[in-house]
Design a protein around this motif. Structure first.
Motif, PDB file in Angstrom:
ATOM      1  N   CYS A 100       0.813  -1.218   0.000  1.00  0.00           N
ATOM      2  CA  CYS A 100       0.000   0.000   0.000  1.00  0.00           C
ATOM      3  C   CYS A 100       0.853   1.277   0.000  1.00  0.00           C
ATOM      4  O   CYS A 100       0.336   2.362  -0.239  1.00  0.00           O
ATOM      5  CB  CYS A 100      -0.946   0.017   1.201  1.00  0.00           C
ATOM      6  N   ARG A 101       2.126   1.138   0.285  1.00  0.00           N
ATOM      7  CA  ARG A 101       3.059   2.272   0.206  1.00  0.00           C
ATOM      8  C   ARG A 101       3.817   2.265  -1.119  1.00  0.00           C
ATOM      9  O   ARG A 101       4.778   2.987  -1.283  1.00  0.00           O
ATOM     10  CB  ARG A 101       4.032   2.245   1.386  1.00  0.00           C
ATOM     11  N   ASN A 102       3.390   1.430  -2.057  1.00  0.00           N
ATOM     12  CA  ASN A 102       3.996   1.318  -3.385  1.00  0.00           C
ATOM     13  C   ASN A 102       5.464   0.911  -3.318  1.00  0.00           C
ATOM     14  O   ASN A 102       6.277   1.353  -4.119  1.00  0.00           O
ATOM     15  CB  ASN A 102       3.834   2.616  -4.180  1.00  0.00           C
ATOM     16  N   GLN A 103       5.784   0.058  -2.373  1.00  0.00           N
ATOM     17  CA  GLN A 103       7.135  -0.479  -2.250  1.00  0.00           C
ATOM     18  C   GLN A 103       7.079  -1.938  -2.693  1.00  0.00           C
ATOM     19  O   GLN A 103       6.711  -2.810  -1.921  1.00  0.00           O
ATOM     20  CB  GLN A 103       7.643  -0.376  -0.813  1.00  0.00           C
ATOM     21  N   HIS A 104       7.406  -2.162  -3.950  1.00  0.00           N
ATOM     22  CA  HIS A 104       7.330  -3.495  -4.562  1.00  0.00           C
ATOM     23  C   HIS A 104       5.938  -4.103  -4.348  1.00  0.00           C
ATOM     24  O   HIS A 104       5.807  -5.195  -3.784  1.00  0.00           O
ATOM     25  CB  HIS A 104       8.417  -4.415  -4.008  1.00  0.00           C
ATOM     26  N   PRO A 105       4.893  -3.395  -4.788  1.00  0.00           N
ATOM     27  CA  PRO A 105       3.531  -3.824  -4.455  1.00  0.00           C
ATOM     28  C   PRO A 105       3.170  -5.222  -4.946  1.00  0.00           C
ATOM     29  O   PRO A 105       2.541  -5.980  -4.202  1.00  0.00           O
ATOM     30  CB  PRO A 105       2.644  -2.753  -5.108  1.00  0.00           C
ATOM     31  N   ALA A 106       3.545  -5.566  -6.153  1.00  0.00           N
ATOM     32  CA  ALA A 106       3.167  -6.894  -6.672  1.00  0.00           C
ATOM     33  C   ALA A 106       3.857  -7.997  -5.883  1.00  0.00           C
ATOM     34  O   ALA A 106       3.241  -9.005  -5.530  1.00  0.00           O
ATOM     35  CB  ALA A 106       3.509  -6.992  -8.161  1.00  0.00           C
ATOM     36  N   TRP A 107       5.131  -7.813  -5.600  1.00  0.00           N
ATOM     37  CA  TRP A 107       5.894  -8.813  -4.849  1.00  0.00           C
ATOM     38  C   TRP A 107       5.320  -8.971  -3.442  1.00  0.00           C
ATOM     39  O   TRP A 107       5.113 -10.096  -2.963  1.00  0.00           O
ATOM     40  CB  TRP A 107       7.368  -8.400  -4.799  1.00  0.00           C
ATOM     41  N   CYS A 108       5.040  -7.849  -2.785  1.00  0.00           N
ATOM     42  CA  CYS A 108       4.504  -7.909  -1.415  1.00  0.00           C
ATOM     43  C   CYS A 108       3.121  -8.546  -1.381  1.00  0.00           C
ATOM     44  O   CYS A 108       2.839  -9.376  -0.512  1.00  0.00           O
ATOM     45  CB  CYS A 108       4.447  -6.498  -0.823  1.00  0.00           C
ATOM     46  N   LEU A 109       2.268  -8.170  -2.347  1.00  0.00           N
ATOM     47  CA  LEU A 109       0.935  -8.758  -2.358  1.00  0.00           C
ATOM     48  C   LEU A 109       1.005 -10.256  -2.633  1.00  0.00           C
ATOM     49  O   LEU A 109       0.307 -11.042  -1.991  1.00  0.00           O
ATOM     50  CB  LEU A 109       0.045  -8.065  -3.395  1.00  0.00           C
ATOM     51  N   SER A 110       1.876 -10.662  -3.538  1.00  0.00           N
ATOM     52  CA  SER A 110       2.038 -12.087  -3.829  1.00  0.00           C
ATOM     53  C   SER A 110       2.445 -12.851  -2.571  1.00  0.00           C
ATOM     54  O   SER A 110       1.884 -13.909  -2.267  1.00  0.00           O
ATOM     55  CB  SER A 110       3.096 -12.271  -4.930  1.00  0.00           C
ATOM     56  N   ASN A 111       3.385 -12.307  -1.814  1.00  0.00           N
ATOM     57  CA  ASN A 111       3.828 -12.961  -0.575  1.00  0.00           C
ATOM     58  C   ASN A 111       2.725 -13.000   0.479  1.00  0.00           C
ATOM     59  O   ASN A 111       2.549 -14.016   1.163  1.00  0.00           O
ATOM     60  CB  ASN A 111       5.063 -12.261  -0.017  1.00  0.00           C
ATOM     61  N   ALA A 112       1.991 -11.909   0.622  1.00  0.00           N
ATOM     62  CA  ALA A 112       0.897 -11.874   1.599  1.00  0.00           C
ATOM     63  C   ALA A 112      -0.183 -12.888   1.228  1.00  0.00           C
ATOM     64  O   ALA A 112      -0.673 -13.627   2.092  1.00  0.00           O
ATOM     65  CB  ALA A 112       0.303 -10.469   1.679  1.00  0.00           C
ATOM     66  N   MET A 113      -0.526 -12.942  -0.054  1.00  0.00           N
ATOM     67  CA  MET A 113      -1.556 -13.884  -0.515  1.00  0.00           C
ATOM     68  C   MET A 113      -1.111 -15.329  -0.299  1.00  0.00           C
ATOM     69  O   MET A 113      -1.916 -16.184   0.064  1.00  0.00           O
ATOM     70  CB  MET A 113      -1.872 -13.644  -1.992  1.00  0.00           C
ATOM     71  N   GLU A 114       0.170 -15.579  -0.526  1.00  0.00           N
ATOM     72  CA  GLU A 114       0.685 -16.931  -0.295  1.00  0.00           C
ATOM     73  C   GLU A 114       0.581 -17.303   1.177  1.00  0.00           C
ATOM     74  O   GLU A 114       0.195 -18.419   1.532  1.00  0.00           O
ATOM     75  CB  GLU A 114       2.134 -17.041  -0.771  1.00  0.00           C
ATOM     76  N   SER A 115       0.916 -16.361   2.057  1.00  0.00           N
ATOM     77  CA  SER A 115       0.837 -16.637   3.501  1.00  0.00           C
ATOM     78  C   SER A 115      -0.600 -16.875   3.936  1.00  0.00           C
ATOM     79  O   SER A 115      -0.858 -17.733   4.779  1.00  0.00           O
ATOM     80  CB  SER A 115       1.437 -15.473   4.292  1.00  0.00           C
ATOM     81  N   ILE A 116      -1.524 -16.114   3.373  1.00  0.00           N
ATOM     82  CA  ILE A 116      -2.937 -16.332   3.710  1.00  0.00           C
ATOM     83  C   ILE A 116      -3.370 -17.717   3.228  1.00  0.00           C
ATOM     84  O   ILE A 116      -4.017 -18.471   3.952  1.00  0.00           O
ATOM     85  CB  ILE A 116      -3.822 -15.224   3.101  1.00  0.00           C
ATOM     86  N   ALA A 117      -2.985 -18.058   2.015  1.00  0.00           N
ATOM     87  CA  ALA A 117      -3.387 -19.352   1.437  1.00  0.00           C
ATOM     88  C   ALA A 117      -2.795 -20.528   2.210  1.00  0.00           C
ATOM     89  O   ALA A 117      -3.428 -21.567   2.344  1.00  0.00           O
ATOM     90  CB  ALA A 117      -2.963 -19.428  -0.023  1.00  0.00           C
TER      91      ALA A 117
END
Length: 175
Positions: free
Chosen positions: A37-54
């Motif tokens: 959300c701070r535009n710091q590698h947003p795609a990479w961070c979201l991918s990692n967060a989604m993986e952790s949730i999954a």
């Protein structure tokens, strides 16, 4: 979030209690979403967060750990914030597809907080649909990261080629 002031109540300093690992997973997800959300590698961070949730945290003996209401609500608020802020940083990605993926991750979080009995009341496809739709967004974010890495390397190659051409011209005295 659970109070972690007294982590090792049982005196076993060698192996932390399962909830310590569990809550560090929650903190990791929150950190990744905040960074996105701070535009710091947003795609990479979201991918990692989604993986952790999954891949939700499991205890030492393989039993799934259930989210408490407070952790669930914090994750849902953070995902809502992500849904609102992050599309601006990825204007080429479909906002509708983004919302579908985040909503699926939110469903996963809600189900993570439910008991087995509560989950059994849902349609049998709910869990699979949420998993697959969230996975589609996660895959897209991962693909986005890979394409960005290729662009960065291409940019480096161009820079090196230009530097080499300039150094030849400087050596020949033509510049």
């Amino acid at each position: 979030m659970a109070d972690t002031d007294c982590l090792f109540v049982d005196g076993d300093d060698e192996e932390p209690p399962a909830y310590v690992e569990f809550h560090s997973s929650i903190l990791f997800i929150l950190q990744m979403l905040d960074q996105a959300c701070r535009n710091q590698h947003p795609a990479w961070c979201l991918s990692n967060a989604m993986e952790s949730i999954a891949n939700r945290a499991y205890g030492q003996h393989g039993a799934p750990l259930q989210l408490d209401e407070e952790d669930r609500d914090v994750l849902l608020r953070t995902l809502t914030r992500t849904k609102a802020l992050m599309p601006v940083f990825m204007p080429d990605y479909s906002p509708e597809q983004f919302v579908v993926g985040i909503n699926a991750a939110m469903t996963q979080v809600v189900m993570w907080s439910e008991t087995t009995e509560q989950q059994a009341l849902r349609h049998p496809h709910t869990k699979a649909d949420a998993r697959d739709l969230a996975r589609a967004l996660r895959n897209d974010m991962h693909t986005w990261c890979l394409a960005e890495r290729v662009r960065e390397r291409r940019h480096e190659r161009r820079g090196a080629m230009i530097a080499e051409m300039l150094s030849l011209n400087i050596a020949l005295g033509s510049v």
